[in-house]
Design a protein around this motif. Structure first.
Motif, short mmCIF file in Angstrom:
data_model
loop_
_atom_site.label_atom_id
_atom_site.label_comp_id
_atom_site.label_asym_id
_atom_site.label_seq_id
_atom_site.Cartn_x
_atom_site.Cartn_y
_atom_site.Cartn_z
N ALA A 1 5.28 36.23 8.97
CA ALA A 1 5.00 34.81 8.70
C ALA A 1 5.61 34.42 7.35
N HIS A 2 5.47 35.30 6.36
CA HIS A 2 6.03 35.02 5.04
C HIS A 2 7.56 34.99 5.11
N ALA A 3 8.14 35.93 5.81
CA ALA A 3 9.60 35.96 5.95
C ALA A 3 10.10 34.69 6.64
N ASN A 4 9.38 34.24 7.67
CA ASN A 4 9.79 33.03 8.37
C ASN A 4 9.72 31.82 7.45
N TYR A 5 8.70 31.78 6.62
CA TYR A 5 8.60 30.70 5.63
C TYR A 5 9.82 30.71 4.71
N THR A 6 10.17 31.88 4.18
CA THR A 6 11.30 31.95 3.25
C THR A 6 12.63 31.60 3.95
N GLU A 7 12.72 31.87 5.24
CA GLU A 7 13.91 31.51 6.01
C GLU A 7 14.02 30.00 6.21
N ASN A 8 12.89 29.32 6.22
CA ASN A 8 12.88 27.89 6.56
C ASN A 8 12.72 26.95 5.37
N ILE A 9 12.27 27.44 4.22
CA ILE A 9 12.00 26.54 3.11
C ILE A 9 13.26 25.87 2.57
N THR A 10 14.37 26.59 2.47
CA THR A 10 15.58 25.98 1.91
C THR A 10 16.12 24.85 2.77
N PRO A 11 16.32 25.06 4.09
CA PRO A 11 16.78 23.91 4.89
C PRO A 11 15.77 22.76 4.88
N PHE A 12 14.48 23.10 4.91
CA PHE A 12 13.46 22.04 4.89
C PHE A 12 13.60 21.19 3.64
N LEU A 13 13.72 21.82 2.47
CA LEU A 13 13.85 21.06 1.23
C LEU A 13 15.10 20.20 1.23
N GLY A 14 16.19 20.74 1.75
CA GLY A 14 17.41 19.93 1.86
C GLY A 14 17.20 18.72 2.76
N PHE A 15 16.64 18.95 3.93
CA PHE A 15 16.37 17.84 4.86
C PHE A 15 15.45 16.80 4.21
N LEU A 16 14.39 17.28 3.59
CA LEU A 16 13.40 16.38 3.00
C LEU A 16 14.02 15.53 1.89
N LEU A 17 14.69 16.18 0.96
CA LEU A 17 15.18 15.47 -0.22
C LEU A 17 16.36 14.55 0.09
N ILE A 18 17.19 14.94 1.05
CA ILE A 18 18.32 14.07 1.43
C ILE A 18 17.83 12.92 2.30
N SER A 19 17.03 13.20 3.31
CA SER A 19 16.57 12.13 4.21
C SER A 19 15.73 11.11 3.47
N SER A 20 15.00 11.56 2.45
CA SER A 20 14.12 10.65 1.71
C SER A 20 14.88 9.71 0.79
N LEU A 21 16.17 9.93 0.60
CA LEU A 21 16.98 8.95 -0.13
C LEU A 21 17.05 7.64 0.63
N GLU A 22 17.06 7.73 1.94
CA GLU A 22 17.14 6.55 2.80
C GLU A 22 15.78 6.18 3.39
N PHE A 23 14.97 7.17 3.69
CA PHE A 23 13.68 6.97 4.36
C PHE A 23 12.58 7.70 3.57
N PRO A 24 12.22 7.22 2.39
CA PRO A 24 11.29 7.99 1.56
C PRO A 24 9.90 8.17 2.19
N ARG A 25 9.37 7.16 2.79
CA ARG A 25 8.02 7.28 3.37
C ARG A 25 8.05 8.12 4.65
N ALA A 26 9.02 7.86 5.50
CA ALA A 26 9.12 8.65 6.75
C ALA A 26 9.45 10.10 6.44
N GLY A 27 10.34 10.32 5.47
CA GLY A 27 10.67 11.69 5.08
C GLY A 27 9.46 12.42 4.54
#
Length: 150
Positions: free
Chosen positions: A68-94
């Protein structure tokens, strides 16, 4: 050519969700450390062997916590990229989808390390997957929108 970047006033929501997502790492560390101690699997072994896990439920629980921890570390980087980039245009939805992802990851960890073992991770995994998919779509849209006009 330069690109000016203006952050939306609501971008703070996305940053708050990003910070919350990083708090999941110590949560996973605690789950894994407790399971390692209970199982007696010594360092530097990253996992119990299949034989150990089949014989000892505590060794299996350790493997589940570690995975479970390994899966988290595999997914946190893309998640942060998606979150921070998408929120430039859609801050509340992001931020909303990011919050759903964080809750899904908590559910994932609790389910995986609970009595159902690997099958317990599924509801949280689906929650995280579909929120990531939404964030990915918004990331692509936000990125394309910022391309220079020809």
């Amino acid at each position: 050519m330069s690109l000016g970047l203006e952050l939306p006033a609501e971008y703070g929501y996305a940053i708050t969700v990003a910070a919350a997502s990083l708090l999941l790492n110590p949560y996973h560390m605690i789950l894994t450390t407790r399971a390692r101690k209970a199982s007696g699997i010594p360092y530097p072994n990253a996992y119990a062997t299949a034989e150990q896990a089949n014989k000892d439920p505590k060794a299996m629980a350790f493997n589940c916590a570690q995975r479970a921890h390994a899966n988290y570390t595999e997914n946190i980087t893309p998640f942060l990229g998606f979150l921070l980039i998408s929120s430039l245009e859609f801050p509340r939805a992001g931020a909303a989808l990011g919050g759903i992802w964080v809750l899904g990851r908590i559910w994932y960890a609790m389910g995986y390390t609970g009595s159902n073992g690997p099958n317990g991770r599924r509801p949280g995994a689906y929650m995280g997957f579909f929120s990531s998919l939404g964030l990915l779509a918004m990331t692509v849209f936000a990125s394309v929108k910022r391309l220079p006009q020809f």
